[in-house]
Design a protein around this motif. Structure first.
Motif, PDB file in Angstrom:
ATOM      1  N   ALA A  72       0.841  -1.205   0.000  1.00  0.00           N
ATOM      2  CA  ALA A  72       0.000   0.000   0.000  1.00  0.00           C
ATOM      3  C   ALA A  72       0.877   1.256   0.000  1.00  0.00           C
ATOM      4  CB  ALA A  72      -0.923  -0.016   1.212  1.00  0.00           C
ATOM      5  N   ARG A  73       2.060   1.177   0.626  1.00  0.00           N
ATOM      6  CA  ARG A  73       2.963   2.340   0.654  1.00  0.00           C
ATOM      7  C   ARG A  73       3.773   2.444  -0.635  1.00  0.00           C
ATOM      8  NH1 ARG A  73       4.094   0.577   5.920  1.00  0.00           N
ATOM      9  NH2 ARG A  73       6.096  -0.250   5.242  1.00  0.00           N
ATOM     10  N   GLY A  74       3.531   1.513  -1.545  1.00  0.00           N
ATOM     11  CA  GLY A  74       4.246   1.539  -2.812  1.00  0.00           C
ATOM     12  C   GLY A  74       5.594   0.828  -2.758  1.00  0.00           C
ATOM     13  N   HIS A  75       5.870   0.144  -1.622  1.00  0.00           N
ATOM     14  CA  HIS A  75       7.116  -0.615  -1.503  1.00  0.00           C
ATOM     15  C   HIS A  75       6.861  -2.031  -2.012  1.00  0.00           C
ATOM     16  CE1 HIS A  75       9.055   2.226   1.423  1.00  0.00           C
ATOM     17  NE2 HIS A  75       7.797   2.577   1.531  1.00  0.00           N
ATOM     18  N   THR A  76       7.919  -2.697  -2.413  1.00  0.00           N
ATOM     19  CA  THR A  76       7.710  -4.111  -2.733  1.00  0.00           C
ATOM     20  C   THR A  76       7.856  -4.907  -1.443  1.00  0.00           C
ATOM     21  OG1 THR A  76       9.953  -3.894  -3.545  1.00  0.00           O
ATOM     22  CG2 THR A  76       8.281  -4.531  -5.161  1.00  0.00           C
ATOM     23  N   ALA A  77       6.966  -5.873  -1.261  1.00  0.00           N
ATOM     24  CA  ALA A  77       7.032  -6.699  -0.057  1.00  0.00           C
ATOM     25  C   ALA A  77       8.280  -7.573  -0.137  1.00  0.00           C
ATOM     26  CB  ALA A  77       5.792  -7.569   0.038  1.00  0.00           C
ATOM     27  N   ARG A  78       8.767  -8.020   1.030  1.00  0.00           N
ATOM     28  CA  ARG A  78       9.892  -8.965   1.044  1.00  0.00           C
ATOM     29  C   ARG A  78       9.509 -10.194   0.240  1.00  0.00           C
ATOM     30  NH1 ARG A  78      12.197  -9.676   7.102  1.00  0.00           N
ATOM     31  NH2 ARG A  78      12.299 -11.789   6.320  1.00  0.00           N
ATOM     32  N   ALA A  79      10.494 -10.770  -0.464  1.00  0.00           N
ATOM     33  CA  ALA A  79      10.209 -11.933  -1.313  1.00  0.00           C
ATOM     34  C   ALA A  79       9.635 -13.092  -0.505  1.00  0.00           C
ATOM     35  CB  ALA A  79      11.490 -12.375  -2.022  1.00  0.00           C
ATOM     36  N   ASP A  80       9.946 -13.113   0.820  1.00  0.00           N
ATOM     37  CA  ASP A  80       9.491 -14.239   1.635  1.00  0.00           C
ATOM     38  C   ASP A  80       8.304 -13.879   2.522  1.00  0.00           C
ATOM     39  OD1 ASP A  80      10.892 -12.564   3.290  1.00  0.00           O
ATOM     40  OD2 ASP A  80      12.192 -14.104   4.148  1.00  0.00           O
ATOM     41  N   ASP A  81       7.694 -12.706   2.338  1.00  0.00           N
ATOM     42  CA  ASP A  81       6.505 -12.332   3.110  1.00  0.00           C
ATOM     43  C   ASP A  81       5.235 -12.745   2.366  1.00  0.00           C
ATOM     44  OD1 ASP A  81       7.542 -11.420   5.462  1.00  0.00           O
ATOM     45  OD2 ASP A  81       7.261  -9.290   5.036  1.00  0.00           O
ATOM     46  N   ASN A  82       5.086 -14.015   2.107  1.00  0.00           N
ATOM     47  CA  ASN A  82       3.846 -14.519   1.521  1.00  0.00           C
ATOM     48  C   ASN A  82       3.490 -15.803   2.265  1.00  0.00           C
ATOM     49  OD1 ASN A  82       4.966 -16.957   0.032  1.00  0.00           O
ATOM     50  ND2 ASN A  82       6.255 -15.307  -0.751  1.00  0.00           N
ATOM     51  N   HIS A  83       2.235 -16.211   2.124  1.00  0.00           N
ATOM     52  CA  HIS A  83       1.718 -17.293   2.956  1.00  0.00           C
ATOM     53  C   HIS A  83       2.581 -18.563   2.894  1.00  0.00           C
ATOM     54  CE1 HIS A  83      -1.637 -18.739   5.402  1.00  0.00           C
ATOM     55  NE2 HIS A  83      -1.340 -19.911   4.884  1.00  0.00           N
ATOM     56  N   GLU A  84       2.935 -18.959   1.661  1.00  0.00           N
ATOM     57  CA  GLU A  84       3.686 -20.220   1.507  1.00  0.00           C
ATOM     58  C   GLU A  84       5.048 -20.168   2.182  1.00  0.00           C
ATOM     59  OE1 GLU A  84       4.184 -21.605  -2.616  1.00  0.00           O
ATOM     60  OE2 GLU A  84       1.988 -21.428  -2.627  1.00  0.00           O
ATOM     61  N   ALA A  85       5.800 -19.108   1.844  1.00  0.00           N
ATOM     62  CA  ALA A  85       7.154 -18.988   2.406  1.00  0.00           C
ATOM     63  C   ALA A  85       7.072 -18.836   3.924  1.00  0.00           C
ATOM     64  CB  ALA A  85       7.882 -17.798   1.794  1.00  0.00           C
ATOM     65  N   LEU A  86       6.023 -18.174   4.384  1.00  0.00           N
ATOM     66  CA  LEU A  86       5.895 -17.958   5.816  1.00  0.00           C
ATOM     67  C   LEU A  86       5.691 -19.258   6.569  1.00  0.00           C
ATOM     68  CD1 LEU A  86       5.832 -15.980   8.036  1.00  0.00           C
ATOM     69  CD2 LEU A  86       3.416 -15.644   7.653  1.00  0.00           C
ATOM     70  N   LYS A  87       4.902 -20.149   5.990  1.00  0.00           N
ATOM     71  CA  LYS A  87       4.716 -21.463   6.610  1.00  0.00           C
ATOM     72  C   LYS A  87       6.066 -22.174   6.719  1.00  0.00           C
ATOM     73  CE  LYS A  87       0.958 -23.371   7.545  1.00  0.00           C
ATOM     74  NZ  LYS A  87       0.519 -23.413   8.963  1.00  0.00           N
ATOM     75  N   VAL A  88       6.849 -22.084   5.632  1.00  0.00           N
ATOM     76  CA  VAL A  88       8.170 -22.730   5.637  1.00  0.00           C
ATOM     77  C   VAL A  88       9.054 -22.087   6.710  1.00  0.00           C
ATOM     78  CG1 VAL A  88      10.210 -23.285   4.240  1.00  0.00           C
ATOM     79  CG2 VAL A  88       7.958 -23.251   3.171  1.00  0.00           C
ATOM     80  N   ARG A  89       8.968 -20.751   6.829  1.00  0.00           N
ATOM     81  CA  ARG A  89       9.799 -20.055   7.829  1.00  0.00           C
ATOM     82  C   ARG A  89       9.400 -20.459   9.250  1.00  0.00           C
ATOM     83  NH1 ARG A  89       8.630 -14.210   5.942  1.00  0.00           N
ATOM     84  NH2 ARG A  89       9.927 -13.466   7.644  1.00  0.00           N
ATOM     85  N   LEU A  90       8.090 -20.606   9.473  1.00  0.00           N
ATOM     86  CA  LEU A  90       7.640 -21.014  10.819  1.00  0.00           C
ATOM     87  C   LEU A  90       8.061 -22.455  11.111  1.00  0.00           C
ATOM     88  CD1 LEU A  90       4.104 -19.364  10.969  1.00  0.00           C
ATOM     89  CD2 LEU A  90       6.017 -18.901  12.505  1.00  0.00           C
TER      90      LEU A  90
END
Ligand code: AMP
Length: 196
Positions: free
Chosen positions: A133-151
């Motif tokens: 929303a601020r016009g920044h690109t989200a971190r490549a790993d801030d998505n549901h799939e990668a987050l599950k892997v990170r947890l």
């Protein structure tokens, strides 16, 4: 004042690390930031780490330990540091202890930010949406799939560090889901008396 902040992704380690930095003027060493900078700069380490990070998996111990060794050797780390995101495996913790012992020093405190997984999933997804929303690109790993892997990586490879550091008597665990200022209050309490 050598401090480690331990906790799952999204628990607020980066925010609390910054508050310690502001109060005590010691450097904030985030291995995630170091690796993202390496990816951005296209260095050897960055090329090796890029895909692994995007998937949410852990980069190999030797790459991360090498980056930390180099950073800790800088003069600004002599008074101390706050580590965020390292160590993340028992192998890294053991290698790090050996490194510190070579200089006849030890970790003073490991502060664990405890947080419930479901709330973290929501939190990180919100963080990604806000960045967009601020016009920044989200971190490549801030998505549901990668987050599950990170947890999962946290639960399997990093959570055992809680017992490792408890046995050394340096662990303090605090509720990371309180309001940010309340967490900071508890963090400062946990590290009270460490600064000369
Ligand atoms: P962070 O910013 O701490 O969430 O780290 C982002 C990503 O960088 C992680 O998901 C890993 O892929 C990698 N990373 C950061 N620190 C470490 C570490 N100590 N050991 C292995 N991989 C790491």
């Amino acid at each position: 004042m050598r401090i480690v902040l331990l906790g799952p992704p999204g628990a607020g380690k980066g925010t609390q690390a910054q508050r310690i930095v502001d109060k005590f003027s010691i450097p904030h060493l985030s291995t995630g930031d170091m690796l993202r900078a390496a990816v951005h700069a296209g260095t050897d380490i960055g090329r090796k780490a890029k895909e692994i990070m995007a998937e949410g998996k852990l980069v190999s111990d030797h790459l991360v330990v090498a980056a930390v060794i180099e950073r800790i050797a800088q003069p600004d780390s002599k008074r101390g540091f706050v580590l965020d995101g390292f160590p993340r495996t028992i192998g890294q913790a053991v290698a790090f202890d050996e490194l510190l012992h070579r200089d006849a020093v030890d970790l003073d405190r490991v502060v664990e930010l405890m947080a419930d997984e479901d709330i973290l999933l929501d939190r990180i997804e919100t963080r990604a949406q806000e960045a967009k929303a601020r016009g920044h690109t989200a971190r490549a790993d801030d998505n549901h799939e990668a987050l599950k892997v990170r947890l999962d990586a946290y639960n399997e490879q990093t959570a055992p560090l809680v017992e490792y550091y408890r046995a050394k008597g340096v662990l303090r665990s605090i509720d990371g889901l309180q309001a940010v200022d309340a967490v900071t209050h508890d963090v400062f309490h946990a590290i009270e008396g460490l600064m000369p």
